[in-house]
Design a protein around this motif. Structure first.
Motif, mmCIF file in Angstrom:
data_model
loop_
_atom_site.group_PDB
_atom_site.id
_atom_site.type_symbol
_atom_site.label_atom_id
_atom_site.label_comp_id
_atom_site.label_asym_id
_atom_site.label_seq_id
_atom_site.Cartn_x
_atom_site.Cartn_y
_atom_site.Cartn_z
ATOM 1 N N MET A 1 73.855 45.217 -11.951
ATOM 2 C CA MET A 1 73.145 44.711 -13.109
ATOM 3 C C MET A 1 71.852 44.031 -12.660
ATOM 4 N N PRO A 2 70.748 44.340 -13.316
ATOM 5 C CA PRO A 2 69.481 43.689 -12.928
ATOM 6 C C PRO A 2 69.451 42.205 -13.308
ATOM 7 N N ALA A 3 68.644 41.465 -12.569
ATOM 8 C CA ALA A 3 68.462 40.035 -12.838
ATOM 9 C C ALA A 3 67.196 39.823 -13.650
ATOM 10 N N TYR A 4 67.259 38.842 -14.539
ATOM 11 C CA TYR A 4 66.139 38.479 -15.400
ATOM 12 C C TYR A 4 65.918 36.968 -15.332
ATOM 13 N N LEU A 33 75.995 37.556 -20.769
ATOM 14 C CA LEU A 33 75.129 37.579 -19.599
ATOM 15 C C LEU A 33 75.913 37.034 -18.411
ATOM 16 N N ASP A 35 76.275 35.630 -14.180
ATOM 17 C CA ASP A 35 75.657 34.861 -13.091
ATOM 18 C C ASP A 35 74.543 33.945 -13.589
ATOM 19 N N ARG A 48 72.030 37.890 -15.167
ATOM 20 C CA ARG A 48 72.124 39.341 -15.039
ATOM 21 C C ARG A 48 72.550 39.904 -16.387
ATOM 22 N N SER A 51 70.833 46.971 -18.086
ATOM 23 C CA SER A 51 69.430 47.393 -18.097
ATOM 24 C C SER A 51 68.900 47.468 -19.522
ATOM 25 N N THR A 79 61.547 40.364 -15.618
ATOM 26 C CA THR A 79 62.419 40.871 -14.562
ATOM 27 C C THR A 79 62.059 40.157 -13.262
ATOM 28 N N ALA A 181 69.141 35.614 -5.912
ATOM 29 C CA ALA A 181 69.931 36.530 -6.725
ATOM 30 C C ALA A 181 69.847 37.963 -6.218
ATOM 31 N N GLU A 182 68.892 38.216 -5.354
ATOM 32 C CA GLU A 182 68.683 39.590 -4.861
ATOM 33 C C GLU A 182 69.694 39.978 -3.821
#
Length: 182
Positions: A1-4, A33, A35, A48, A51, A79, A181-182
């Motif tokens: 899941m992408p982080a925002y 949502l 994390d 996270r 998308s 993002t 977070a990456e």
């Protein structure tokens, strides 16, 4: 899941928009949502999500905050890669090092036209400097922010869009959170 990254407008500032960060984290988690983490008390979060576009998240979160929390605010979502670009495009690198508290990144709801940015620059009566790129503007307040006539209301009127601002120290704190977070 992408982080925002999300930045709330007018939360816990001057006695308005009271929202404890623990409550924000719980609420964002309740919305599905993952994390969720926050930085400072001014409404800065990392999470996270599946998308989707930042704009769709902005609309969803802004509407849900009004409905669920009775909170009239606007969410500005970026993002993690876009946040890296916000930092890389800073037109005031020496000021970021020498006076980070007086360098502000404005997150804009919509990208202003070049003519709107020029109108804002022309309206400046002090020594402030403004540059814009996409849905961000950068303002350097060499004489301080508190006494400046270049207020958010003036900026929003000239640019024709809503915004929220964070000083460069906060920008860097959010970058560090994003990197973790990456």
């Amino acid at each position: 899941m992408p982080a925002y990254l999300a930045f709330l407008r007018a939360v816990n500032v001057g006695g308005t928009g009271k929202l404890p960060m623990a409550e924000l984290r719980t609420w964002l988690t309740h919305l599905g949502l993952a994390d969720v983490r926050t930085v400072l008390q001014s409404g800065n979060a990392l999470f996270r999500a599946g998308s989707t576009s930042p704009e769709k998240l902005e609309q969803r979160l802004t509407a849900a905050a009004a409905k669920d929390l009775g909170l009239k605010t606007t969410f500005f979502v970026r993002t993690v890669p876009a946040w890296s670009q916000v930092i890389a495009r800073n037109p005031f690198p020496s000021e970021a090092t020498s006076d980070p508290a007086h360098l502000v990144v404005l997150l804009l709801e919509n990208a202003p036209a070049a003519a709107q940015v020029k109108a804002l620059q022309t309206a400046i009566s002090g020594r402030e400097q403004v540059r814009a790129h996409g849905r961000q503007a950068y303002v350097f307040y060499p004489d301080g922010i508190g006494e400046s006539k270049l207020t958010l209301a003036v900026i929003e009127k000239r640019l024709g869009t809503r915004c929220t601002g964070r000083n460069w120290n906060t920008v860097q704190k959010m970058a560090a959170l994003a990197a973790s977070a990456e």
